[in-house]
Every structure is written in C-alpha cells, then in structure tokens.
Scaffold this motif. Structure first.
Motif, PDB file in Angstrom:
ATOM      1  N   ARG A   1      25.469   1.916 -35.399  1.00 45.40           N
ATOM      2  CA  ARG A   1      24.409   2.569 -34.603  1.00 45.40           C
ATOM      3  C   ARG A   1      24.252   4.016 -35.452  1.00 45.40           C
ATOM      4  O   ARG A   1      26.253   4.393 -35.960  1.00 45.40           O
ATOM      5  CB  ARG A   1      25.158   3.110 -33.006  1.00 45.40           C
TER       6      ARG A   1
ATOM      7  N   ASN B   1      21.824  17.326 -34.717  1.00 43.53           N
ATOM      8  CA  ASN B   1      20.655  17.669 -34.413  1.00 43.53           C
ATOM      9  C   ASN B   1      21.061  19.620 -35.276  1.00 43.53           C
ATOM     10  O   ASN B   1      20.243  19.919 -35.649  1.00 43.53           O
ATOM     11  CB  ASN B   1      19.968  17.400 -33.563  1.00 43.53           C
TER      12      ASN B   1
ATOM     13  N   HIS C   1      20.330  12.059 -42.060  1.00 41.27           N
ATOM     14  CA  HIS C   1      19.986  10.920 -40.444  1.00 41.27           C
ATOM     15  C   HIS C   1      19.862   9.864 -41.491  1.00 41.27           C
ATOM     16  O   HIS C   1      20.089   8.303 -41.269  1.00 41.27           O
ATOM     17  CB  HIS C   1      19.729  11.070 -39.010  1.00 41.27           C
TER      18      HIS C   1
ATOM     19  N   LEU D   1      21.083   6.214 -42.393  1.00 40.18           N
ATOM     20  CA  LEU D   1      20.399   4.892 -41.702  1.00 40.18           C
ATOM     21  C   LEU D   1      19.814   3.278 -42.851  1.00 40.18           C
ATOM     22  O   LEU D   1      20.259   2.483 -43.248  1.00 40.18           O
ATOM     23  CB  LEU D   1      18.755   5.177 -41.139  1.00 40.18           C
TER      24      LEU D   1
ATOM     25  N   MET E   1      15.639  -2.239 -33.909  1.00 44.59           N
ATOM     26  CA  MET E   1      16.038  -1.226 -33.940  1.00 44.59           C
ATOM     27  C   MET E   1      15.473  -0.390 -32.870  1.00 44.59           C
ATOM     28  O   MET E   1      14.929  -0.313 -32.166  1.00 44.59           O
ATOM     29  CB  MET E   1      15.176   0.499 -35.283  1.00 44.59           C
TER      30      MET E   1
ATOM     31  N   LYS F   1      16.081   3.953 -31.143  1.00 44.66           N
ATOM     32  CA  LYS F   1      16.139   5.077 -30.856  1.00 44.66           C
ATOM     33  C   LYS F   1      16.232   6.210 -29.701  1.00 44.66           C
ATOM     34  O   LYS F   1      15.954   5.750 -29.233  1.00 44.66           O
ATOM     35  CB  LYS F   1      15.201   6.008 -32.335  1.00 44.66           C
ATOM     36  N   SER F   2      17.317   7.141 -29.969  1.00 49.68           N
ATOM     37  CA  SER F   2      17.504   8.269 -28.343  1.00 49.68           C
ATOM     38  C   SER F   2      18.450   9.139 -28.700  1.00 49.68           C
ATOM     39  O   SER F   2      18.522   9.043 -30.066  1.00 49.68           O
ATOM     40  CB  SER F   2      18.005   7.205 -27.793  1.00 49.68           C
ATOM     41  N   THR F   3      18.304   9.460 -27.887  1.00 47.82           N
ATOM     42  CA  THR F   3      18.991  11.268 -28.704  1.00 47.82           C
ATOM     43  C   THR F   3      19.516  11.497 -26.698  1.00 47.82           C
ATOM     44  O   THR F   3      19.637  11.425 -26.079  1.00 47.82           O
ATOM     45  CB  THR F   3      17.715  12.089 -28.252  1.00 47.82           C
TER      46      THR F   3
ATOM     47  N   ASN G   1      21.452  13.050 -32.226  1.00 53.63           N
ATOM     48  CA  ASN G   1      20.321  11.711 -32.362  1.00 53.63           C
ATOM     49  C   ASN G   1      21.654  10.333 -33.044  1.00 53.63           C
ATOM     50  O   ASN G   1      21.886  10.660 -33.805  1.00 53.63           O
ATOM     51  CB  ASN G   1      19.535  12.386 -34.415  1.00 53.63           C
ATOM     52  N   ILE G   2      20.716   9.388 -32.387  1.00 50.98           N
ATOM     53  CA  ILE G   2      21.201   7.882 -32.143  1.00 50.98           C
ATOM     54  C   ILE G   2      20.100   6.948 -32.264  1.00 50.98           C
ATOM     55  O   ILE G   2      18.972   7.004 -31.776  1.00 50.98           O
ATOM     56  CB  ILE G   2      21.632   7.281 -30.626  1.00 50.98           C
ATOM     57  N   THR G   3      19.864   5.950 -33.385  1.00 55.78           N
ATOM     58  CA  THR G   3      19.897   4.952 -33.609  1.00 55.78           C
ATOM     59  C   THR G   3      20.727   4.096 -34.212  1.00 55.78           C
ATOM     60  O   THR G   3      21.478   3.858 -34.331  1.00 55.78           O
ATOM     61  CB  THR G   3      18.955   5.294 -35.277  1.00 55.78           C
ATOM     62  N   GLN G   4      19.651   2.825 -33.731  1.00 56.73           N
ATOM     63  CA  GLN G   4      21.108   1.673 -33.197  1.00 56.73           C
ATOM     64  C   GLN G   4      20.232   0.499 -34.312  1.00 56.73           C
ATOM     65  O   GLN G   4      19.008   0.543 -33.879  1.00 56.73           O
ATOM     66  CB  GLN G   4      21.533   1.257 -32.002  1.00 56.73           C
TER      67      GLN G   4
END
Length: 161
Positions: free
Chosen positions: A83, A88, A97, A101, A133, A135-137, A142-145
């Motif tokens: 993650r 932001n 970000h 990635l 993948m 994505k969430s906030t 800002n979170i990307t798994q």
C-alpha cells in the motif's frame, strides 16, 4: 542455508516482509512498514503485508536436514500487498504518489532480482504476478494497494538439521 529450526523455516510471512522492507525502501526512498507490527504511520509510506494462502501438492521428501525421508509440503501460494500512502495536503503529493507506485511496480516485476538467496535464504520465489489494484482515500490520505500473487518453495538445503 539451513534454518535454525522448523519454527524459523515456517515464518513465511515474516521472511518475505523483512526482505521486501529492504528492497522497497531502496527503490522508493520512503519508509516501509510491516503493517502488522508498526504503529508510527508517517507519510509518505509503504505498508506491506504477506499472507500464505495455500500449500501446493504434492508433498515431497524434505531431501535435506535431519529428516530426509519425511514427506511434507514445500511449495506454497501467497498474496503480497503493497500500500502506497501519501498526504494530499503536501505539495507534489499526487506526482509523488504516482512515482512511488511506479517504483513499487518495477521493484516487484517478475524479471526483478529483489527476491534472492541473500534476503530469502530459505525460499525460492517461483512466480510473482500483479493481481490488481485498489484506490481509496481516507481524509487527506491517498491510498493505493497493489496486490500480487506469489508461488514459492522451501529450498532443499533450508530444512533444519
């Protein structure tokens, strides 16, 4: 290299996470945390997690160690999650970000040499594949798994004596 004992040999998640902390930190230059043990969650950061999901048939002879005639499982499937978490409200965060990635994807490529005998002395990584993948906030975060599927095998010389 033989494991000190069966408990050490079967710390699959621990060994994969410790190896990943080292090479992902080098690849990205930001702090990498094994999520299950860390409480100081600064940004930017990477959170990593390994989960062994299944033993693979067939059971085979240990081959080495104190019980070379014992049948046991030595091949496994696992999931590996990475993650990327950025804030932001910080200048350049969206670009940073995206760069983090990309650096993670490159470090985790199938052709990469990051999972090796030095950082994973008991296991051979047989397969790594990007699986998806998400994505969430969360407030300003800002979170990307990035999700990966792994197959690995216990090395014959890793069985403890």
């Amino acid at each position: 290299m033989a494991a000190t004992d069966l408990n050490d040999l079967h710390k699959f998640e621990y060994h994969f996470e410790v190896a990943a902390v080292t090479f992902l930190n080098s690849a990205t230059g930001i702090d990498v945390f094994r999520t299950t043990i860390e409480t100081n969650m600064i940004t930017p950061r990477l959170e990593i997690e390994a989960q062994v999901t299944q033993a693979l048939d067939p059971a085979i002879l240990h081959g080495g160690g104190a019980s070379p005639t014992e049948l046991d499982y030595s091949a496994f499937k696992a999931a590996f999650m990475c993650r990327v978490v950025t804030d932001n409200t910080l200048a350049g965060s969206a670009d940073d970000h995206a760069n983090y990635l990309t650096e993670c994807r490159v470090a985790l490529m199938r052709s990469g040499t990051n999972w090796n005998n030095t950082n994973l002395p008991y296991y051979d990584l047989k397969y790594i594949r990007f699986a998806g993948m998400f994505k969430s906030t969360d407030g300003d975060l800002n979170i990307t798994q990035l999700d990966y599927d792994l197959n690995f095998e216990i090395r014959n010389d890793a069985w403890p004596v």
